[in-house]
Design an enzyme around this catalytic site. Structure first.
Site, PDB file in Angstrom:
ATOM      1  N   ARG A   1       0.802  -1.076  -0.080  1.00 45.13           N
ATOM      2  CA  ARG A   1       0.070  -0.026   0.104  1.00 45.13           C
ATOM      3  C   ARG A   1       0.842   1.340  -0.068  1.00 45.13           C
ATOM      4  O   ARG A   1       2.353   1.282   0.406  1.00 45.13           O
ATOM      5  CB  ARG A   1      -0.912  -0.087   1.320  1.00 45.13           C
ATOM      6  CG  ARG A   1      -2.103  -0.915   1.310  1.00 45.13           C
ATOM      7  CD  ARG A   1      -3.190  -0.762   0.446  1.00 45.13           C
ATOM      8  NE  ARG A   1      -4.262  -1.603   0.335  1.00 45.13           N
ATOM      9  CZ  ARG A   1      -5.765  -1.228   0.124  1.00 45.13           C
ATOM     10  NH1 ARG A   1      -5.919  -0.146  -0.439  1.00 45.13           N
ATOM     11  NH2 ARG A   1      -6.438  -2.110   0.139  1.00 45.13           N
TER      12      ARG A   1
ATOM     13  N   HIS B   1      -5.919  -5.500   3.254  1.00 42.86           N
ATOM     14  CA  HIS B   1      -5.670  -6.233   2.085  1.00 42.86           C
ATOM     15  C   HIS B   1      -5.104  -5.600   1.023  1.00 42.86           C
ATOM     16  O   HIS B   1      -4.596  -4.434   1.034  1.00 42.86           O
ATOM     17  CB  HIS B   1      -7.212  -6.668   1.541  1.00 42.86           C
ATOM     18  CG  HIS B   1      -8.083  -5.430   1.112  1.00 42.86           C
ATOM     19  ND1 HIS B   1      -8.220  -4.633  -0.040  1.00 42.86           N
ATOM     20  CD2 HIS B   1      -9.162  -5.072   1.726  1.00 42.86           C
ATOM     21  CE1 HIS B   1      -8.991  -3.992  -0.033  1.00 42.86           C
ATOM     22  NE2 HIS B   1      -9.946  -4.104   1.241  1.00 42.86           N
TER      23      HIS B   1
ATOM     24  N   HIS C   1     -12.470  -0.917  -4.803  1.00 43.93           N
ATOM     25  CA  HIS C   1     -13.634   0.140  -5.332  1.00 43.93           C
ATOM     26  C   HIS C   1     -13.547   0.545  -6.792  1.00 43.93           C
ATOM     27  O   HIS C   1     -14.634   0.894  -7.405  1.00 43.93           O
ATOM     28  CB  HIS C   1     -13.298   1.598  -4.573  1.00 43.93           C
ATOM     29  CG  HIS C   1     -13.853   1.788  -3.133  1.00 43.93           C
ATOM     30  ND1 HIS C   1     -13.561   1.211  -2.167  1.00 43.93           N
ATOM     31  CD2 HIS C   1     -15.025   2.708  -2.877  1.00 43.93           C
ATOM     32  CE1 HIS C   1     -14.284   1.711  -0.979  1.00 43.93           C
ATOM     33  NE2 HIS C   1     -15.274   2.439  -1.530  1.00 43.93           N
TER      34      HIS C   1
ATOM     35  N   ARG D   1      -9.882   7.227  -3.858  1.00 47.07           N
ATOM     36  CA  ARG D   1      -9.205   6.469  -2.728  1.00 47.07           C
ATOM     37  C   ARG D   1      -7.731   6.835  -2.666  1.00 47.07           C
ATOM     38  O   ARG D   1      -7.250   6.695  -1.729  1.00 47.07           O
ATOM     39  CB  ARG D   1      -9.449   4.830  -3.183  1.00 47.07           C
ATOM     40  CG  ARG D   1     -10.923   4.437  -3.040  1.00 47.07           C
ATOM     41  CD  ARG D   1     -11.446   4.334  -1.417  1.00 47.07           C
ATOM     42  NE  ARG D   1     -10.748   3.019  -1.167  1.00 47.07           N
ATOM     43  CZ  ARG D   1     -11.199   2.472   0.102  1.00 47.07           C
ATOM     44  NH1 ARG D   1     -11.693   3.413   1.017  1.00 47.07           N
ATOM     45  NH2 ARG D   1     -10.473   1.536   0.624  1.00 47.07           N
TER      46      ARG D   1
ATOM     47  N   HIS E   1      -4.291   4.007  -2.126  1.00 47.73           N
ATOM     48  CA  HIS E   1      -4.014   3.203  -3.225  1.00 47.73           C
ATOM     49  C   HIS E   1      -3.407   4.517  -4.144  1.00 47.73           C
ATOM     50  O   HIS E   1      -3.157   5.539  -4.138  1.00 47.73           O
ATOM     51  CB  HIS E   1      -5.645   3.225  -4.124  1.00 47.73           C
ATOM     52  CG  HIS E   1      -6.294   1.855  -3.638  1.00 47.73           C
ATOM     53  ND1 HIS E   1      -5.745   0.659  -3.911  1.00 47.73           N
ATOM     54  CD2 HIS E   1      -7.311   1.723  -3.058  1.00 47.73           C
ATOM     55  CE1 HIS E   1      -6.432  -0.223  -3.453  1.00 47.73           C
ATOM     56  NE2 HIS E   1      -7.573   0.398  -2.919  1.00 47.73           N
TER      57      HIS E   1
END
Length: 575
Positions: A377, A430, A437, A496, A502
């Site tokens: 991430r 995750h 999304h 996001r 993201h």
């Protein structure tokens, strides 16, 4: 069910409750029932016979088999390929997702714990996953890894769908994507209406234009999607502004939004707690009054608490409120007949397929996340950049990141390169690629484009004022349904990124994956209708015109003559 069918089913049910009924009596009763159904008035010989229940069952079975064979008959030669980072950095898995797993004081995962997670994923074993150790401070679990193995009964199997690998950990493209996320965090409070005059937006555009993959960055394209219509008109899609009918009520799209100048995870201690999966003590402070989405912070909060397909259900309700002209021109009920669409080609089918497609999209995303890519991430990547700059460890982060104005701005403002997060808890637990999304966005927007007229002009377009307290009329470029649906998908996907959870490729490629999901489901549905129908036509995110229907299938089982005749389009007048 008509009167004749009620007779048949009523007698059939009663027959099965008669004790001791002989075979002969059953046959006689069946014959009388069939005769009554065929000719209650004594003269129906001129009408074609309806298929029997057994014929209908056989037709339904053949339809399902044909659809399944179309979707699953050719096995892909290979799975989607990762970017090789996991193998390249197998000594410490620096580039792999490991939030909530045990890690040291600079966020490096315990290697044995990561290997145990990977082994459990490969085995698809619930108990093995339950035995994967979490960090002693973790009170959040891994988000549903076994969903990566779920089967879907509509459309394509999630494992058969393809997407490219994300940028490699040490690449210039990865550095560029991280710089964009930094700028999205820095500019969260800049009103969308001010993008063409704001100094920070200008700086972000110039900085990103020097980054690999962002040569076209301008204030007019900054943080926008790449599909047709995304760079036309206001930043926010009309479907996030327009009032939607909700039964006898309506949805006014004002929301509770966070106060400005809030960020989380900006110190090493708070960052490490977030990586270890510890629930944050801090909370977001909100404005007293609801507002329209006016800046990146507002949009980031919208995609923090939205229900899975909320934005697309709202969009569908807005589109349905426009009337028949907003439907796709292939809709068979636009021909001026004495019928209207509802269960098919109307409200019920549209809303059902939006929801159905959203769930299928998540299954596709989860396979890619857990089984293939396991991408780190942005919050964790920023930690790598921070500790590399501080001299703790050379991770190999590309020099472009450290030479960017965004990095210099963060070093000046907060003294480090940690990513200012919009959410107290940071990212979900995750992996990053693709964004869930975004995959849902791509799938649901594609489904809506199939049912509605993409060229239809949005009536009374609007955009939020500077603080979101009201809406002003948009008097610029014409906005169309197709462009605004693409923009809606991009708003949700890249929103996001604005939150810091993201990267751009998570969103753009996630949308493309979702498009594949929707197209496969549309292919299954195209031949299920009784109406004369030539298939769904829509424009892809790449700008290509696609037709999904009977003509796209190369092989299929034939239905009965009755079914084929019933589906034929009646001849047009004068033909």
């Amino acid at each position: 069910m008509n009167l004749d069918e009620e007779r048949v089913f009523g007698l059939w049910n009663r027959r099965h409750f008669v004790a001791g009924l002989t075979t002969g009596a059953s046959a006689a009763l069946g014959s009388s029932v069939a005769a009554a159904a065929r000719s209650p008035s004594g003269n129906r010989s001129s009408e074609p016979p309806s298929p029997s229940l057994s014929e209908r069952a056989q037709n339904a079975l053949e339809q399902r088999i044909a659809a399944a064979q179309d979707q699953h008959s050719s096995t892909p030669t290979q799975r989607s390929v990762d970017n090789s980072d996991e193998a390249k950095f197998a000594e410490d898995f620096r580039a792999s997702f490991h939030k909530t797993l045990p890690q040291n004081d600079i966020g490096m995962v315990d290697r044995a714990a990561y290997l145990q997670l990977r082994s459990a994923l490969i085995r698809a074993d619930y108990n093995a996953l339950a035995a994967v150790p979490l960090d002693p401070l973790a009170d959040r679990g891994l988000a549903n890894p076994l969903a990566a193995y779920t089967y879907e009964m509509l459309g394509a199997d999630s494992w058969a769908l393809r997407m490219p690998a994300p940028p490699q950990f040490t690449s210039a493209n990865q550095a560029g994507e991280m710089v964009e996320v930094y700028w999205q965090a820095i500019t969260r409070d800049v009103p969308f209406r001010a993008y063409d005059i704001d100094a920070d937006i200008s700086s972000a555009s110039l900085d990103l234009a020097r980054m690999s993959g962002f040569s076209n960055a301008t204030p007019g394209t900054l943080f926008r999607g790449e599909a047709p219509g995304c760079d036309v008109g206001p930043y926010v899609s009309q479907f996030l502004y327009q009032t939607a009918p909700w039964g006898s009520d309506e949805v006014d799209q004002r929301y509770y939004v966070p106060l400005a100048n809030q960020a989380f995870g900006q110190t090493e201690a708070s960052w490490l707690a977030i990586q270890r999966g510890q629930s944050p003590g801090a909370t977001t402070a909100f404005e007293v009054n609801q507002r329209f989405l006016a800046n990146g912070r507002d949009l980031a909060e919208y995609v923090h608490n939205d229900a899975l397909y909320q934005a697309y259900m709202t969009a569908a309700l807005v589109l349905l409120s426009y009337g028949d002209e907003a439907f796709d021109q292939a809709n068979p009920y636009l021909l001026g007949s004495n019928q209207i669409g509802f269960v098919t080609f109307g409200l019920a089918e549209v809303l059902n397929l939006v929801a159905t497609t959203a769930q299928a999209a998540l299954k596709a995303a989860w396979h890619q996340k857990w089984n293939v890519h396991r991408r780190l991430r942005p919050e964790a990547f920023a930690g790598r950049a921070h500790f590399q700059a501080a001299g703790n460890f050379n991770y190999g982060v590309h020099a472009d990141l450290f030479e960017s104005e965004a990095a210099n701005r963060l070093l000046t403002d907060q003294g480090n390169l940690l990513l200012p997060l919009a959410y107290p808890e940071g990212s979900p637990t995750h992996p990053s690629y693709p964004a869930g999304h975004a995959t849902v966005a791509g799938a649901c927007a594609t489904m809506l484009k199939a049912f509605f007229n993409e060229s239809f002009e949005i009536t009374a377009p609007v955009h939020a004022n500077m603080d979101g307290s009201g809406l002003d009329a948009w008097t610029g470029t014409t906005l169309t349904v197709g462009g605004e649906l693409n923009k809606l998908a991009a708003n949700i996907s890249l929103g996001r990124d604005t939150a810091g959870v993201h990267y751009r490729s998570d969103g753009i490629e996630g949308m493309n994956l979702g498009e594949q999901v929707a197209l496969a489901i549309l292919a299954d549905y195209a031949d299920t209708h009784a109406e004369a129908f030539d298939g769904f036509t829509l424009t892809s995110f790449a700008g290509q015109t696609l037709n999904v229907g009977a003509s796209t299938r190369t092989e299929r089982k034939e239905t009965t003559t009755h079914e084929r005749n019933r589906r034929r389009r009646p001849p047009r007048e004068g033909s």
